[in-house]
Design a protein around this motif. Sequence first.
Motif, PDB file in Angstrom:
ATOM      1  N   THR A  34     -13.262  99.179 -20.204  1.00 17.74           N
ATOM      2  CA  THR A  34     -13.800  99.468 -18.887  1.00 17.74           C
ATOM      3  C   THR A  34     -12.995 100.609 -18.265  1.00 17.74           C
ATOM      4  O   THR A  34     -11.774 100.503 -18.162  1.00 17.74           O
ATOM      5  CB  THR A  34     -13.676  98.218 -17.985  1.00 17.74           C
ATOM      6  OG1 THR A  34     -14.320  97.128 -18.634  1.00 17.74           O
ATOM      7  CG2 THR A  34     -14.287  98.459 -16.617  1.00 17.74           C
ATOM      8  N   PRO A  35     -13.651 101.709 -17.863  1.00 15.79           N
ATOM      9  CA  PRO A  35     -12.914 102.818 -17.247  1.00 15.79           C
ATOM     10  C   PRO A  35     -12.202 102.364 -15.967  1.00 15.79           C
ATOM     11  O   PRO A  35     -12.726 101.572 -15.193  1.00 15.79           O
ATOM     12  CB  PRO A  35     -13.998 103.838 -16.918  1.00 15.79           C
ATOM     13  CG  PRO A  35     -15.140 103.487 -17.814  1.00 15.79           C
ATOM     14  CD  PRO A  35     -15.074 101.997 -17.995  1.00 15.79           C
ATOM     15  N   LEU A  36     -10.983 102.881 -15.775  1.00 12.83           N
ATOM     16  CA  LEU A  36     -10.196 102.518 -14.599  1.00 12.83           C
ATOM     17  C   LEU A  36     -10.417 103.511 -13.465  1.00 12.83           C
ATOM     18  O   LEU A  36     -10.535 104.716 -13.701  1.00 12.83           O
ATOM     19  CB  LEU A  36      -8.705 102.499 -14.944  1.00 12.83           C
ATOM     20  CG  LEU A  36      -8.245 101.530 -16.021  1.00 12.83           C
ATOM     21  CD1 LEU A  36      -6.733 101.608 -16.185  1.00 12.83           C
ATOM     22  CD2 LEU A  36      -8.674 100.114 -15.696  1.00 12.83           C
ATOM     23  N   ALA A  41      -5.693 102.611 -12.315  1.00 14.61           N
ATOM     24  CA  ALA A  41      -4.810 103.329 -13.239  1.00 14.61           C
ATOM     25  C   ALA A  41      -3.378 103.335 -12.712  1.00 14.61           C
ATOM     26  O   ALA A  41      -2.432 103.079 -13.466  1.00 14.61           O
ATOM     27  CB  ALA A  41      -5.312 104.756 -13.463  1.00 14.61           C
ATOM     28  N   ARG A  42      -3.209 103.594 -11.423  1.00 19.79           N
ATOM     29  CA  ARG A  42      -1.852 103.574 -10.843  1.00 19.79           C
ATOM     30  C   ARG A  42      -1.229 102.192 -10.969  1.00 19.79           C
ATOM     31  O   ARG A  42      -0.072 102.055 -11.353  1.00 19.79           O
ATOM     32  CB  ARG A  42      -1.901 104.011  -9.385  1.00 19.79           C
ATOM     33  CG  ARG A  42      -2.074 105.491  -9.200  1.00 19.79           C
ATOM     34  CD  ARG A  42      -1.982 105.926  -7.731  1.00 19.79           C
ATOM     35  NE  ARG A  42      -2.524 107.254  -7.584  1.00 19.79           N
ATOM     36  CZ  ARG A  42      -3.764 107.532  -7.198  1.00 19.79           C
ATOM     37  NH1 ARG A  42      -4.591 106.557  -6.878  1.00 19.79           N
ATOM     38  NH2 ARG A  42      -4.172 108.774  -7.122  1.00 19.79           N
ATOM     39  N   ALA A  43      -1.999 101.164 -10.656  1.00 22.27           N
ATOM     40  CA  ALA A  43      -1.480  99.792 -10.722  1.00 22.27           C
ATOM     41  C   ALA A  43      -1.158  99.381 -12.152  1.00 22.27           C
ATOM     42  O   ALA A  43      -0.191  98.654 -12.398  1.00 22.27           O
ATOM     43  CB  ALA A  43      -2.492  98.817 -10.116  1.00 22.27           C
ATOM     44  N   GLY A  44      -1.945  99.849 -13.114  1.00 19.39           N
ATOM     45  CA  GLY A  44      -1.756  99.440 -14.500  1.00 19.39           C
ATOM     46  C   GLY A  44      -0.747 100.248 -15.286  1.00 19.39           C
ATOM     47  O   GLY A  44      -0.174  99.748 -16.255  1.00 19.39           O
ATOM     48  N   VAL A  88      -7.145 111.880  -8.305  1.00 15.35           N
ATOM     49  CA  VAL A  88      -8.072 111.170  -7.431  1.00 15.35           C
ATOM     50  C   VAL A  88      -9.229 110.598  -8.242  1.00 15.35           C
ATOM     51  O   VAL A  88      -9.729 109.510  -7.955  1.00 15.35           O
ATOM     52  CB  VAL A  88      -8.596 112.116  -6.321  1.00 15.35           C
ATOM     53  CG1 VAL A  88      -9.691 111.467  -5.503  1.00 15.35           C
ATOM     54  CG2 VAL A  88      -7.463 112.575  -5.432  1.00 15.35           C
ATOM     55  N   GLY A  89      -9.628 111.296  -9.293  1.00 18.07           N
ATOM     56  CA  GLY A  89     -10.721 110.844 -10.147  1.00 18.07           C
ATOM     57  C   GLY A  89     -10.306 109.819 -11.192  1.00 18.07           C
ATOM     58  O   GLY A  89     -11.136 109.367 -11.970  1.00 18.07           O
ATOM     59  N   GLY A  90      -9.020 109.469 -11.250  1.00 17.29           N
ATOM     60  CA  GLY A  90      -8.551 108.436 -12.169  1.00 17.29           C
ATOM     61  C   GLY A  90      -8.004 108.933 -13.497  1.00 17.29           C
ATOM     62  O   GLY A  90      -7.679 108.123 -14.367  1.00 17.29           O
ATOM     63  N   LEU A  91      -7.893 110.254 -13.686  1.00 14.72           N
ATOM     64  CA  LEU A  91      -7.298 110.755 -14.925  1.00 14.72           C
ATOM     65  C   LEU A  91      -5.790 110.521 -14.914  1.00 14.72           C
ATOM     66  O   LEU A  91      -5.129 110.723 -13.891  1.00 14.72           O
ATOM     67  CB  LEU A  91      -7.551 112.253 -15.097  1.00 14.72           C
ATOM     68  CG  LEU A  91      -8.983 112.706 -15.345  1.00 14.72           C
ATOM     69  CD1 LEU A  91      -9.035 114.227 -15.448  1.00 14.72           C
ATOM     70  CD2 LEU A  91      -9.552 112.073 -16.598  1.00 14.72           C
ATOM     71  N   PHE A 107      -5.994 112.337 -19.492  1.00  4.80           N
ATOM     72  CA  PHE A 107      -6.763 111.348 -20.232  1.00  4.80           C
ATOM     73  C   PHE A 107      -7.552 110.448 -19.296  1.00  4.80           C
ATOM     74  O   PHE A 107      -7.045 110.056 -18.243  1.00  4.80           O
ATOM     75  CB  PHE A 107      -5.822 110.454 -21.056  1.00  4.80           C
ATOM     76  CG  PHE A 107      -5.005 111.210 -22.056  1.00  4.80           C
ATOM     77  CD1 PHE A 107      -5.449 111.350 -23.362  1.00  4.80           C
ATOM     78  CD2 PHE A 107      -3.810 111.800 -21.688  1.00  4.80           C
ATOM     79  CE1 PHE A 107      -4.698 112.063 -24.290  1.00  4.80           C
ATOM     80  CE2 PHE A 107      -3.050 112.509 -22.612  1.00  4.80           C
ATOM     81  CZ  PHE A 107      -3.500 112.641 -23.916  1.00  4.80           C
ATOM     82  N   THR A 108      -8.771 110.104 -19.703  1.00  2.00           N
ATOM     83  CA  THR A 108      -9.460 109.003 -19.049  1.00  2.00           C
ATOM     84  C   THR A 108      -8.811 107.736 -19.603  1.00  2.00           C
ATOM     85  O   THR A 108      -8.347 107.716 -20.746  1.00  2.00           O
ATOM     86  CB  THR A 108     -10.977 108.995 -19.345  1.00  2.00           C
ATOM     87  OG1 THR A 108     -11.169 108.911 -20.749  1.00  2.00           O
ATOM     88  CG2 THR A 108     -11.655 110.229 -18.784  1.00  2.00           C
ATOM     89  N   VAL A 109      -8.765 106.697 -18.798  1.00  2.00           N
ATOM     90  CA  VAL A 109      -8.106 105.454 -19.207  1.00  2.00           C
ATOM     91  C   VAL A 109      -9.108 104.313 -19.098  1.00  2.00           C
ATOM     92  O   VAL A 109      -9.765 104.152 -18.070  1.00  2.00           O
ATOM     93  CB  VAL A 109      -6.883 105.149 -18.318  1.00  2.00           C
ATOM     94  CG1 VAL A 109      -6.152 103.918 -18.826  1.00  2.00           C
ATOM     95  CG2 VAL A 109      -5.938 106.340 -18.246  1.00  2.00           C
TER      96      VAL A 109
END
Length: 153
Positions: A34-36, A41-44, A88-91, A107-109
């Motif tokens: 599942t994309p973050l 992403a910051r939390a993980g 901001v976009g989660g990369l 990277f996308t996560v």
Amino acid sequence: MNRILSFLFALAAALSAGIGVAPAFGQLANDGGTPLSAEEARAGLFGVDMHGLSPTFGMEWRECIDPAGNTVYETPGLTQKGKLRVTVGGLACFSYDDDDFTSESCFTVKRTSGGFIFNGARGFDSDDTGSVFVTTSVRPGIKRCPAGDDLIG
């Protein structure tokens, strides 16, 4: 670019030492996930020690990320200090001391049952499109990363 060259060097060293690529490497990248979002992403990703495999480069890797985003990145034969920022976009965008942090690999996560999949994306001066890194273990709660005294290779 420096990161890719480092990976290729590590891969060549591993192959010349007679270490083969595990057949399951290619399957790792197809775990879905599942994309973050940027917040997820910051939390993980901040305050974790991750170990994994790259089906793209056929190698083992480790990246420890402290709560401030400072990293220690290790592959067989290579240790680098780095920095992580999440856009901001989660990369997830990583830069390293080998070029004085002047280029980023973004990277996308995606979250998976085993941790995360990082898929190369276009970012600031990033040429990692197509690169895949998959975690095999993620240890949260990291306050400080070792200074390269706990190498994987």
